[in-house]
Design a protein around this motif. Structure first.
Motif: not given
Length: 147
Positions: A46-54
């Protein structure tokens, strides 16, 4: 030795098997030796892949496996001689194999890999898809050079 590394939301074991078989069959139909196609799956925490900071993974992700990915990031190691049409078709095949809808997040990156830079175990010794040094079976491994 074409390799597909899939990082995604959790997939059921049957979904991973289905996708691996589909991708292997597709690559074999396009000239690769099916026995040398490798497909690997990685689930991110969880909370390990971000796109555009999201974050595309939330605090709740990780426990539920599904029959289709909600998003995926894929890296394919393929022969450098594969053209744009091959890469575009393979990217679409990956999308379908993972069950991603048109609105899902998916990136597919291709890393051209020279066959002589890949070693694999065959008959008890490490070999590569590139040419052997003179005097040591100069043709061994060439059958994999274009796959």
């Amino acid at each position: 030795m074409p390799t597909v590394d899939v990082t995604s939301t959790p997939l059921t074991a049957s979904a991973r098997l289905r996708a691996a078989l589909r991708l292997t069959r597709w690559m074999a139909a396009h000239g690769s030796d099916a026995a040398h196609v490798a497909v690997a799956f990685r689930t991110v925490e969880p909370m390990a892949y971000f796109c555009g900071g999201v974050p595309l993974t939330s605090y709740q992700d990780g426990a539920d496996e599904g029959p289709a990915a909600r998003w995926a990031s894929v890296v394919c190691h393929i022969h450098p001689g594969r053209d744009h049409a091959y890469r575009a078709e393979l990217a679409e095949e990956i999308r379908q194999a993972l069950g991603l809808e048109e609105s899902a997040h998916l990136t597919v990156r291709f890393e051209p890999t020279q066959p002589d830079r890949v070693f694999y175990l065959e008959s008890g010794s490490m070999t590569s898809g590139g040419p052997a040094p003179a005097g040591r079976g100069a043709t061994k491994g060439l059958e994999h050079a274009h796959h």
